[in-house]
Design an enzyme around this catalytic site. Structure first.
Site, PDB file in Angstrom:
ATOM      1  N   ASP A 101     -26.326  28.829 -19.970  1.00  0.00           N
ATOM      2  CA  ASP A 101     -25.720  28.636 -18.529  1.00  0.00           C
ATOM      3  C   ASP A 101     -24.334  28.432 -18.552  1.00  0.00           C
ATOM      4  OD1 ASP A 101     -28.418  28.612 -17.718  1.00  0.00           O
ATOM      5  OD2 ASP A 101     -28.742  26.847 -18.003  1.00  0.00           O
TER       6      ASP A 101
HETATM    7  N1  URA Z   1     -31.928  26.354 -21.465  1.00  0.00           N
HETATM    8  C1  URA Z   1     -31.196  26.006 -20.612  1.00  0.00           C
HETATM    9  O1  URA Z   1     -31.751  25.213 -19.577  1.00  0.00           O
HETATM   10  N2  URA Z   1     -30.080  26.360 -20.148  1.00  0.00           N
HETATM   11  C2  URA Z   1     -29.499  27.312 -21.258  1.00  0.00           C
HETATM   12  O2  URA Z   1     -27.998  27.601 -21.153  1.00  0.00           O
HETATM   13  C3  URA Z   1     -30.123  27.317 -22.531  1.00  0.00           C
HETATM   14  C4  URA Z   1     -31.133  27.037 -22.681  1.00  0.00           C
END
Ligand code: URA
Length: 236
Positions: A101
């Site tokens: 993310d």
């Molecule tokens: N899980 C998430 O919620 N976000 C990420 O960036 C990676 C794994």
């Protein structure tokens, strides 16, 4: 843009010296025209022929990046935000293997090797990913057990995982939780915490299979070694 003789040798056709010989002897064409000047510059967009055969630069590149916060995990962004690809100095078209993310930090691999990328992101491949998460509130033991056993996300139960409280910070009323999952569903860690009512405040991926962030600072990257690439290929 790079010098024609360098480009030819990087394509694995022959040495740079031999490429120079081929050029001056009229054996090399760029976009259909014989080129005899050694300084000629070409890019990956140009069609280069050696002895009437088109050559391609299909050398594979592999990078391990320590992704900072505020960087998008794709090749391009329609809002013009910086991407993980922008952080790597290469002329090759590379892309990230899987995603983190925008606000997640940590390890992400980039490559132009589609075969490896497909293999590692295929749902049947259980590549372990390890995270350190900071969540709001006290993370209860019973919730660690529930999340480790699996919870239902979008109608499908998550695979066995490991959720373990490392530290509770009374001052900020937040918990640091070690998370190991072997799937890669969208926002998986945050969504799993959310099922039990925990907001994720911070998320950092510290390990991808056997690869860690050792020796790297946020924003830095390194090439993978041939041995590491082979090890990634042999993961099942
Ligand atoms: N899980 C998430 O919620 N976000 C990420 O960036 C990676 C794994």
């Amino acid at each position: 843009m790079e010098r024609l003789q360098k480009y030819i040798s990087e394509c694995g056709v022959c040495s740079r010296r031999k490429a120079e010989e081929l050029i001056v002897n009229g054996k090399v064409k760029v976009n259909g025209i014989v080129v005899k000047e050694l300084g000629t510059k070409v890019s990956g967009e140009d069609v280069v022929e050696v002895n009437s055969k088109v050559i391609k630069n299909d050398l594979k590149e592999y990078y391990l990046l320590y992704k900072p916060r505020g960087i998008i995990s794709s090749v391009a962004d329609d809002k013009g935000r910086k991407t993980v690809v922008d952080l790597i100095k290469t002329k090759t078209r590379i892309y990230p293997i899987g995603r983190l993310d925008y606000d997640t930090t940590g390890i992400i691999l980039l490559t132009n090797d589609g075969e490896l990328s497909n293999q590692l992101t295929h749902p049947s491949n259980d590549v372990e990913k390890e995270y350190m998460a900071k969540v709001k509130g006290f993370f209860k033991k019973e919730d660690a057990i529930k999340l480790s056993d699996g919870v239902v996300l979008d109608g499908v139960k998550t695979k066995k995982a490991l959720f373990k409280l490392k530290r509770y910070d009374k001052k900020t009323d937040s918990s640091y939780v070690r998370v190991i999952i072997s799937e890669g569903r969208n926002h998986q860690v945050k969504n799993m915490f959310q099922v039990l009512g925990y907001d994720t405040l911070k998320l950092k991926r510290e390990r991808y299979a056997f690869l860690t962030l050792d020796g790297l600072k946020s924003g830095e990257y390194r090439n993978l070694s041939i041995k590491e690439v082979k090890q990634l290929y042999s993961l099942k």
